[in-house]
Design an enzyme around this catalytic site. Sequence first.
Site, PDB file in Angstrom:
ATOM      1  N   PHE A  59       0.853  -1.183   0.000  1.00  0.00           N
ATOM      2  CA  PHE A  59       0.000   0.000   0.000  1.00  0.00           C
ATOM      3  C   PHE A  59       0.891   1.236   0.000  1.00  0.00           C
ATOM      4  O   PHE A  59       1.912   1.280   0.707  1.00  0.00           O
ATOM      5  CB  PHE A  59      -0.925   0.012   1.221  1.00  0.00           C
ATOM      6  CG  PHE A  59      -2.058  -0.962   1.130  1.00  0.00           C
ATOM      7  CD1 PHE A  59      -2.966  -0.906   0.084  1.00  0.00           C
ATOM      8  CD2 PHE A  59      -2.233  -1.945   2.100  1.00  0.00           C
ATOM      9  CE1 PHE A  59      -4.018  -1.796  -0.001  1.00  0.00           C
ATOM     10  CE2 PHE A  59      -3.282  -2.847   2.024  1.00  0.00           C
ATOM     11  CZ  PHE A  59      -4.170  -2.773   0.976  1.00  0.00           C
ATOM     12  N   GLU A  60       0.506   2.237  -0.767  1.00  0.00           N
ATOM     13  CA  GLU A  60       1.348   3.407  -1.022  1.00  0.00           C
ATOM     14  C   GLU A  60       1.825   4.103   0.252  1.00  0.00           C
ATOM     15  O   GLU A  60       2.930   4.634   0.298  1.00  0.00           O
ATOM     16  CB  GLU A  60       0.586   4.401  -1.907  1.00  0.00           C
ATOM     17  CG  GLU A  60       1.402   5.588  -2.351  1.00  0.00           C
ATOM     18  CD  GLU A  60       0.651   6.466  -3.328  1.00  0.00           C
ATOM     19  OE1 GLU A  60       0.998   7.639  -3.434  1.00  0.00           O
ATOM     20  OE2 GLU A  60      -0.280   5.978  -3.986  1.00  0.00           O
ATOM     21  N   ALA A  61       1.017   4.080   1.297  1.00  0.00           N
ATOM     22  CA  ALA A  61       1.394   4.786   2.525  1.00  0.00           C
ATOM     23  C   ALA A  61       2.508   4.081   3.288  1.00  0.00           C
ATOM     24  O   ALA A  61       3.068   4.660   4.230  1.00  0.00           O
ATOM     25  CB  ALA A  61       0.181   4.964   3.430  1.00  0.00           C
ATOM     26  N   LEU A  90       6.010   6.171   3.216  1.00  0.00           N
ATOM     27  CA  LEU A  90       6.135   6.367   1.777  1.00  0.00           C
ATOM     28  C   LEU A  90       7.549   6.070   1.285  1.00  0.00           C
ATOM     29  O   LEU A  90       7.738   5.469   0.229  1.00  0.00           O
ATOM     30  CB  LEU A  90       5.757   7.805   1.414  1.00  0.00           C
ATOM     31  CG  LEU A  90       4.278   8.173   1.458  1.00  0.00           C
ATOM     32  CD1 LEU A  90       4.119   9.683   1.401  1.00  0.00           C
ATOM     33  CD2 LEU A  90       3.537   7.535   0.299  1.00  0.00           C
TER      34      LEU A  90
END
Length: 275
Positions: A59-61, A90
């Site tokens: 997941f991008e976060a 990130l």
Amino acid sequence: MKDMKQLAQPGEYTLGDLMTVAAAREVRDNEVVFAGTGMPMIAIMLAQRTHAPRLKLIFEAGTLDGRPRELPTSVGDPRCEVGASVASGLYEAFSIAQRGYVDLGFLGGAEVDEYGNVNTTAIGDYLNPLLRLTGSGGNPDINSFAKRTVYIMVHEKRRFPKNVSYITSPGWRVKNWPSGEWIHRRELYGAAFRGGPSAVISTAGVFRFDEETGRMYLDTYHPGMSPERIREMCEFDLDISRVRGETVPPTYEEIHLIHNVLDPDEIFLAKPRKE
């Protein structure tokens, strides 16, 4: 009792279900997949529960190899951390992409042209735009670093132009600066080349790209559409000579997983409504 492996009939699934399942089918087992919020999230979690149980989800976060029991509402939702190998940020997520470990990235876009160039920045002239969009975010990074990229988009003629207003994420044929000459992505990226746009899943059909020319072609059309109609919904001359037929509907098992296991609260996908 219904055979859960049987294909659902028209009216028993929504367009959102069809697109989600089409996206899930792009995932292969054991791959590292970079996901965004919304439909891509459901698609990857669906693939985990069906044909790709060993995929690694980023997941991008910043959560890596997560196994959420409930559908997160965004890539920053704490539920993304459930079962994760790493819960960082990130920097960690994108450094893994930069090092070449990401096999597949799911992205969205406002415009896509016949060579897979995608715009999420501005419509019209960049300095005096008709519409300022959300911006690049992680779009160009994921597109550049992943071996394959799949875009999920609403299909309107204005969203499939001959040339996008602004290239946020490069496709298969891009300008080489400072000459401005259009060249193949492989030539521009050189040793850094890993791949590029693999498919576009729109509300009309599934599109792919020719390996040599980089041009988009229609692979399958959704029920109720036709290749000729979809070609009219593009501002460029879409290749429909390679179409394989209708997009395969979801199975009853996939519909069950989407609406009763993954998104029972209809956060992203509404359930089919009986007339």
